[in-house]
Design a protein around this motif. Structure first.
Motif, mmCIF file in Angstrom:
data_model
loop_
_atom_site.group_PDB
_atom_site.id
_atom_site.type_symbol
_atom_site.label_atom_id
_atom_site.label_comp_id
_atom_site.label_asym_id
_atom_site.label_seq_id
_atom_site.Cartn_x
_atom_site.Cartn_y
_atom_site.Cartn_z
ATOM 1 N N GLU A 18 0.821 -1.212 0.000
ATOM 2 C CA GLU A 18 0.000 0.000 0.000
ATOM 3 C C GLU A 18 0.857 1.265 0.000
ATOM 4 N N LEU A 19 2.064 1.186 0.518
ATOM 5 C CA LEU A 19 2.945 2.358 0.561
ATOM 6 C C LEU A 19 3.776 2.522 -0.705
ATOM 7 N N ARG A 20 3.641 1.607 -1.652
ATOM 8 C CA ARG A 20 4.486 1.637 -2.852
ATOM 9 C C ARG A 20 4.311 2.903 -3.676
ATOM 10 N N LEU A 48 8.131 -2.704 11.071
ATOM 11 C CA LEU A 48 8.688 -2.308 9.774
ATOM 12 C C LEU A 48 9.573 -1.070 9.901
ATOM 13 N N SER A 49 9.227 -0.177 10.816
ATOM 14 C CA SER A 49 10.081 0.993 11.072
ATOM 15 C C SER A 49 11.392 0.566 11.708
ATOM 16 N N ASP A 59 3.423 13.012 5.970
ATOM 17 C CA ASP A 59 2.140 12.539 5.439
ATOM 18 C C ASP A 59 1.731 11.179 5.984
ATOM 19 N N GLY A 60 2.390 10.686 7.003
ATOM 20 C CA GLY A 60 2.067 9.385 7.580
ATOM 21 C C GLY A 60 3.290 8.497 7.626
ATOM 22 N N TYR A 61 3.288 7.473 6.785
ATOM 23 C CA TYR A 61 4.410 6.537 6.690
ATOM 24 C C TYR A 61 4.783 6.382 5.229
#
Length: 98
Positions: A18-20, A48-49, A59-61
């Motif tokens: 989703e972060l791609r 993951l962090s 903006d989030g992650y």
């Protein structure tokens, strides 16, 4: 093996997927991952962090450089999965002419 353990945890690869395309906030990630609880989301975000795959942003992650490179590393697996899915569809339809 540590990387496989991290990526094998439920929802971890989905979050990376989703972060791609760019950063997302926690609410947006929850909305895109129907069925994931907020407690699991925050646990995976921490893991993951800590692993250097994602990082908090304004903006989030977002994916880190290593996280983006993971997408490149997984691309051959995605291509294989597409071929596999086609084979499964053909098997489900049965032999040609049947």
């Amino acid at each position: 093996m540590a990387a496989m353990d991290l990526f094998g945890r439920r929802w971890a690869l989905r979050i990376i997927w989703e972060l791609r395309a760019g950063p997302l906030g926690a609410r947006a990630l929850l909305a895109r991952c129907a069925g994931m609880s907020s407690s699991v989301l925050y646990q995976r975000l921490r893991e993951l962090s800590s692993g250097g795959i994602i990082a908090p942003s304004a903006d989030g992650y977002e994916l880190t450089r290593l996280g983006a490179e993971l997408g490149d590393a997984l691309r051959p697996l995605g291509e294989w999965a597409a071929t596999w899915a086609q084979a499964q569809e053909q098997d489900d339809r049965g032999p040609a002419g049947a």
